[in-house]
Design a protein around this motif. Structure first.
Motif, PDB file in Angstrom:
ATOM      1  N   ARG A  40       1.185  -1.594   0.481  1.00 40.46           N
ATOM      2  CA  ARG A  40      -0.166   0.042   0.464  1.00 40.46           C
ATOM      3  C   ARG A  40       0.672   1.330  -0.053  1.00 40.46           C
ATOM      4  N   LEU A  41       2.380   0.969   0.465  1.00 41.69           N
ATOM      5  CA  LEU A  41       2.646   2.096   1.151  1.00 41.69           C
ATOM      6  C   LEU A  41       3.516   3.289  -0.941  1.00 41.69           C
ATOM      7  N   GLY A  42       3.308   1.982  -2.523  1.00 40.97           N
ATOM      8  CA  GLY A  42       3.715   2.576  -2.905  1.00 40.97           C
ATOM      9  C   GLY A  42       2.432   3.175  -3.851  1.00 40.97           C
ATOM     10  N   SER A  43       1.111   3.509  -3.206  1.00 39.36           N
ATOM     11  CA  SER A  43      -0.012   4.142  -3.907  1.00 39.36           C
ATOM     12  C   SER A  43      -0.260   5.377  -3.190  1.00 39.36           C
ATOM     13  N   ILE A  44      -0.425   6.366  -4.076  1.00 45.46           N
ATOM     14  CA  ILE A  44      -1.027   7.608  -3.880  1.00 45.46           C
ATOM     15  C   ILE A  44      -2.339   7.717  -3.311  1.00 45.46           C
ATOM     16  N   GLU A  81      -3.208   6.570   0.949  1.00 41.85           N
ATOM     17  CA  GLU A  81      -3.033   8.110   1.470  1.00 41.85           C
ATOM     18  C   GLU A  81      -4.559   8.740   1.530  1.00 41.85           C
ATOM     19  N   ASP A  85      11.031   5.436  -1.543  1.00 43.30           N
ATOM     20  CA  ASP A  85       9.178   5.389  -1.984  1.00 43.30           C
ATOM     21  C   ASP A  85       8.419   5.355  -0.825  1.00 43.30           C
ATOM     22  N   ALA A  86       8.512   4.322  -0.205  1.00 39.91           N
ATOM     23  CA  ALA A  86       7.843   4.196   1.160  1.00 39.91           C
ATOM     24  C   ALA A  86       8.287   5.008   1.877  1.00 39.91           C
ATOM     25  N   SER A 111       8.662   7.659   1.726  1.00 40.89           N
ATOM     26  CA  SER A 111       7.973   9.443   1.874  1.00 40.89           C
ATOM     27  C   SER A 111       6.376   8.854   2.159  1.00 40.89           C
ATOM     28  N   GLN A 112       6.344   8.149   1.308  1.00 44.63           N
ATOM     29  CA  GLN A 112       4.484   7.765   1.268  1.00 44.63           C
ATOM     30  C   GLN A 112       4.190   7.996   2.907  1.00 44.63           C
ATOM     31  N   ARG A 130       4.321  11.099   3.763  1.00 41.64           N
ATOM     32  CA  ARG A 130       2.801  11.787   3.758  1.00 41.64           C
ATOM     33  C   ARG A 130       1.755  11.396   4.469  1.00 41.64           C
TER      34      ARG A 130
END
Ligand code: C2E
Ligand code: CA
Ligand code: CA
Length: 776
Positions: A620-624, A627, A659-660, A662-663, A666
C-alpha cells in the motif's frame, strides 16, 4: 456437393471393379479345376490312347496360345517395364511352342527325339525364362531392403534355394534314361544336351523359389510373379516327372504330367494386370501363404516321389539318398534358424514392450517414477492402510537454472532425487511430477507427517555440489495424511490436497511444510468472496480487536483490528492464509480499505475512545490513492488522524525504500502514525528502521520466547534503547505470561500486547473487557 457425388460414384465404381475382380478370381479358379478334371478323365482310359494323346496336345496348345493372346493383349495396353516383362514371357512361350511344333511335325512316332532347331528353341525358351525372372527379381527385391536382410533371413533364403535345387536334382536324377527318349524336354538323345538343359531347368526352379521367397509384399507384380514362378516350376517339374514316369514304366506317364497344361494356364493368369495391394491381414493374403508353404513344397514333393518310387518296387541310388538326407538336414537346420530368429524377435518385442512400459511410467531425467505411476501406487495405497503423501517443491529453483544453465539445473534435480530416495523406505515411492516438483508416498507409516517432513528437510540440508559451486536447497512441502474416518479420497483428491498445502506454504514463505486441512483449499476462495462483495463486507467477514496495553498497569491504550473470516462451508480460515490469498489475487488494497473503513466505523459507533491500529500490506505504501482513502475514511467517521496507527505487515520485501519512506512521511503529515509490524522477524529489519520514518515498532512475538530470560531482556533492552534514541515507541507482541511481561517491562518496554492482556474479540465484547482490565 457435386464433388461429393462424384467421389461417391468413384467409390461405387471401385467397389464394382473389386467385385468383378473377385468373380474373375472365382472364374479363373473354376477354369483351373475344369482343366484338371479334364486331364484326370483323359488319363483314366475312357477313350483310346491316341485320342488321349490328342486331347492332351490340344489342351497344351490351348493354354500355350492363351498365354500368347492374353500376354499380347495386355502388353499392348501397357508401357514400360510392365509391358517388357509380359512381352518377354510371350517370347518365351512362343519359342517353346515353336520348338514343340517343330518336334510334333518332325518326330518319328510317339516319343521320338527332336531335331536340332527344336532343341535350340527349347534352350532359348529356358534362357528367356531366366531373363524374365531376373527382370522381376530386380523389381521385387532390388533397390535395397529397408532394414537389409539379417543373417538369419539370408541363411534361410540360401537353404531354401539349396533345398529347391536338391529336390529338383533328385527328380532329374530319378528321371534317368527316360529323359533321353524324347518324351521330356529337350527331347534329345544326347546325355550332354539333356544334362545341360537340366541345369538350365534347375536354375529356373531355384531362381523362381528364391525370388518368390524374397519378393517384398509392397513391390509391384508380386502376384504376377508368384503365378509366373508357379507356372514355370510346374512346367519344368512336370517335364522331369514325365521322364521319370517313362523310366519307371508307368503307362500313359506323359499324360500324367499335368503341369505342362496347368503351368501355361497359371502363366496366362500371370499376364493379367493386378493392382498393387496395400498391406493387409496376412491370414487373408494368398501370397503370404504361398511364401510360407513354398520352401516346403520341394521337400514334400520329394517325399511323395520317394514313397511312390519305393511302393512300385524301385531301387533308390545312393546319390539320391544322400541328396535326400542332405535335404532333410537342411530343412531341420532351417527350422532351427527360423525358430531361433522367432524367439529372438519375441524377446526383442518383449524388451521393447518393457522399455516402453518403463518410459510411460518414469521420468527420463531422473529415472524416478512419474505422476502416472505415482497415481497408480496412490490408488493402490488408498484403503490399504495409513500412508502420507508429500509434495516437495524446490524453492528458487529458477535461480539455479539461471546461474548454471539447464544442464546444471538437471544435475541438481538428479542429486536431489538421490538424496530424497535415501531418506525413504524400500516400499515407498519417490516420483518426479514436474519441473522442480517431487512427490513422496510413504506407505504404511504411522509417523506423524511433521516428523516425516523434518526427515526430508534434514536430508536436503547439506549443500549440493554443482559445477564446482556448493548450492543450498530449500523446499516447500505439502503433506497429506487422509483421515481414516473420512470417506475414501481418490488419488486426484490427494494430489490436489498436497498441491494446495504446498502452495499455502509457498505463499507464506520458503522452506515450509504445511499439513493439509480442509480450510486450506477454501482460503483461496476468499478473493472470490471479496470480489463478489464489490467493496462491501464479504459474507462471514468480521473484525476482532485486541488491546494494546500500557505497562506495568496493563491499561488498554489502543485496539488492533484483526480480520476474521468464516468460509461459506463454515470453516474458520486463518487470517495469514486468506490475507495472503487476497494479496496474491491483487486484492490486498481492496481488503485493507475495507478493514480500515469497517474498523473506524465500529470504533466510532461503539464510542470507544482508544487509538486504533489497522494492519496494511507493505504494497500500500506504493500507492498515492491509499493516502487519500485514509483521509476520506477518517473524515467520514469523524476520527482525528492521531487516533490511527497503520501497522505495516510484510509479506514481500519493500522494493523501493525511498518511495515507501516518502509515503510514510505523507501519512505522518496528515497526522497518522505508522508502525513496523513483526519487527525482528522475516523481512522487517534494522534497514527498515533506518530508512523508514516510522513512529512505532512492534517486536515480533518470536522474540519473547526462549530458554534464557536474561538474553531476552538484553535483546529488548537494546532495541528499546535504540528506539528511544530514534524517538520510536516499542510494543512487545505475544505476551502470554506475567514473567514475559515483567521481563519486557524490566527491559524498558512500556507497551505490550498479547493473550495475557486479552485475546482479539468482537467490538461488542470490549466493554466488559475494559472492565476486567481496569479491575486488575
Ligand atoms: P499480526 O498483525 O502480527 O497480528 C498479531 C497476531 O498474533 C494475531 O493473529 C493475534 O491473534 C496473534 N496474537 C496476539 N496475541 C498473541 C499471543 O499472546 N500469543 C499468540 N500465540 N498469538 C497472539 P491473527 O489474528 O491470526 O493474525 C495473523 C496475521 O494476519 C496478523 O499478524 C497480520 O499480519 C495479518 N492480519 C490480520 N488481520 C489483518 C488485516 O485486517 N489486514 C491485513 N493486511 N493483515 C491482517
Ligand atoms: Ca499487526
Ligand atoms: Ca505482529
Amino acid at each position: 456437393m457435386r464433388h461429393h457425388g462424384k467421389s461417391c460414384r468413384g467409390a461405387a465404381r471401385g467397389e464394382r471393379e473389386a467385385q468383378v475382380s473377385a468373380t474373375g478370381g472365382q472364374l479363373r479358379l473354376g477354369l483351373v479345376i475344369a482343366v484338371l478334371l479334364l486331364l484326370l478323365v483323359n488319363v483314366s482310359g475312357l477313350w483310346s490312347d491316341t485320342t488321349a494323346q490328342r486331347v492332351y496336345a490340344v489342351l497344351q496348345a490351348c493354354t500355350g496360345i492363351a498365354v500368347l493372346i492374353v500376354g499380347l493383349a495386355v502388353a499392348s495396353r501397357l508401357t514400360g517395364v510392365a509391358r517388357t516383362w509380359r512381352l518377354l514371357v510371350v517370347a518365351t512361350i512362343l519359342c517353346q511352342t515353336v520348338g514343340e511344333a517343330i518336334w510334333w511335325f518332325t518326330r518319328g512316332g510317339t516319343g521320338g527325339t527332336a531335331a536340332a532347331p527344336a532343341i535350340a528353341a527349347y534352350f532359348l525358351a529356358a534362357l528367356l525364362a531366366l531373363v524374365v525372372l531376373a527382370l522381376l527379381a530386380r523389381i521385387g527385391i532390388g533397390g535395397g531392403h529397408p532394414h537389409g536382410l539379417d543373417r538369419a533371413a539370408r541363411a534361410v533364403a540360401a537353404i531354401d534355394g539349396v533345398v529347391a535345387a536338391i529336390s529338383f536334382a533328385i527328380l532329374a536324377m530319378l528321371a534317368g534314361v527316360g529323359a533321353l527318349t524324347g518324351v521330356a524336354l529337350p527331347r534329345s538323345g544326347s546325355t550332354t544336351v539333356v544334362a545341360a538343359y537340366s541345369v538350365l531347368e534347375l536354375m529356373v526352379v531355384v531362381a523362381a523359389v528364391l525370388i518368390a521367397m524374397l519378393y517384398r509384399p509392397d513391390r509391384p507384380y508380386r502376384t504376377n510373379f508368384m503365378l509366373l514362378a508357379g507356372g514355370a516350376v510346374a512346367i519344368v517339374t512336370s517335364d522331369r516327372l514325365m521322364a521319370y514316369l517313362h523310366t519307371v514304366g508307368v503307362e500313359r506317364g506323359d499324360l500324367w504330367s499335368f503341369g505342362l497344361v496347368l503351368g501355361p494356364l497359371l502363366i496366362a493368369y500371370a499376364m493379367l494386370p493386378t493392382k498393387p495391394r496395400p498391406a493387409q491381414d496376412p491370414d487373408r493374403d494368398a501370397m503370404y501363404w504361398a511364401q510360407l508353404l513354398l520352401p516346403y513344397s520341394g521337400f514334400f514333393g520329394t517325399a511323395l516321389l520317394f514313397a511312390f518310387h519305393v511302393l512300385i518296387g524301385q531301387q533308390l541310388n545312393p546319390f539320391v539318398v544322400c541328396g535326400a538326407v542332405t535335404m532333410v538336414s537342411l530343412v531341420a537346420v532351417r527350422q532351427v534358424i527360423v525358430m531361433r530368429a522367432q524367439s529372438q524377435l519375441t524377446q526383442r518385442l518383449y524388451d521393447a514392450q518393457q522399455r516402453l512400459a518403463h518410459q510411460v511410467h518414469h521420468d527420463p531425467l531422473t529415472g524416478l517414477p512419474n505422476r502416472l505411476l505415482l497415481s497408480e501406487r496412490l490408488d493402490a495405497a488408498i484403503g490399504r492402510g495409513p500412508f502420507v503423501l508429500i509434495f516437495v517443491d524446490l524453492d528458487d529453483f529458477k535461480e539455479v537454472n539461471d546461474r548454471f544453465g539447464h544442464a546444471g539445473g538437471d544435475e541438481l534435480l538428479c542429486l536431489v532425487g538421490n538424496r530424497l530416495r535415501r531418506c525413504i523406505g524400500e516400499s515407498d515411492t519417490l516420483a518426479r511430477i514436474g519441473g522442480d516438483e517431487f512427490a513422496i508416498l510413504i506407505d504404511g507409516s504411522h509417523d506423524p507427517p511433521d516428523v516425516i517432513a523434518d526427515r526430508i528437510r534434514v536430508a536436503l540440508r547439506d549443500p549440493f555440489a554443482i559445477h564446482g559451486s556448493s548450492i543450498r536447497v530449500r523446499a516447500s512441502m505439502g503433506l497429506v495424511r487422509p483421515n481414516p474416518d473420512d470417506p475414501l479420497p481418490t488419488s486426484d483428491d490427494l494430489l490436489r490436497q498436497a498441491d494446495v498445502s504446498m502452495y499455502a506454504g509457498k505463499r507464506v514463505g520458503k522452506d515450509t511444510a504445511v499439513i493439509y486441512r480442509p480450510s486450506l483449499g477454501v482460503s483461496t476462495d476468499f478473493p472470490t468472496a471479496l470480489r463478489t462483495a464489490k467493496g462491501g463486507i464479504p459474507d462471514g467477514f468480521r473484525l476482532a480487536y485486541q488491546p494494546v496495553v500500557r505497562l506495568p498497569d496493563a491499561v488498554p491504550v489502543a485496539l488492533e483490528a484483526l480480520a476474521r473470516w468464516t468460509a461459506p462451508n463454515g470453516t474458520e480460515i486463518q487470517p495469514d492464509a486468506f490475507v495472503a490469498a487476497a494479496e496474491a489475487a491483487g486484492l490486498g488494497a481492496m481488503l485493507d480499505a475495507m478493514v480500515l473503513n469497517l474498523a473506524c466505523r465500529e470504533m466510532c459507533s461503539a464510542g470507544i475512545n482508544l487509538v486504533l491500529h489497522v494492519n496494511i500490506g507493505g504494497a500500500r505504501l506504493g500507492s498515492i490513492a491509499f493516502e487519500q482513502q485514509v483521509r476520506r475514511t477518517l473524515a467520514r467517521c469523524g476520527m482525528t488522524p492521531n487516533q490511527l496507527v497503520l501497522e505495516i505487515t510484510e509479506t514481500v520485501p519493500l522494493l523501493d525504500l525511498a518511495d515507501a519512506a516518502s509515503q510514510i512521511a505523507r501519512l505522518n503529515a496528515i497526522g497518522v502514525k505508522v508502525a513496523l509490524d513483526d519487527f525482528g522477524a522475516g523481512y522487517s529489519s534494522l534497514t527498515y528502521l533506518h530508512s523508514l520514518p516510522v513512529q512505532m515498532i512492534k517486536l515480533d512475538r518470536g522474540l519473547a520466547v526462549g530458554p534464557e530470560p536474561d538474553r531476552i531482556e538484553t535483546l529488548y533492552r537494546s532495541v528499546v534503547r535504540l528506539s528511544d534514541e530514534l524517538g520510536v515507541d516499542v510494543i512487545a507482541e505475544g505476551i502470554e505470561s506475567a514473567a514475559q511481561a515483567s521481563t519486557v517491562y524490566a527491559a524498558g518496554c512500556r507497551l505490550a500486547q498479547g493473550h495475557l492482556f486479552g485475546q482479539a474479540a468482537p467490538i461488542d465484547a470490549l466493554a466488559s473487557l475494559r472492565e476486567v482490565l481496569s479491575a486488575r
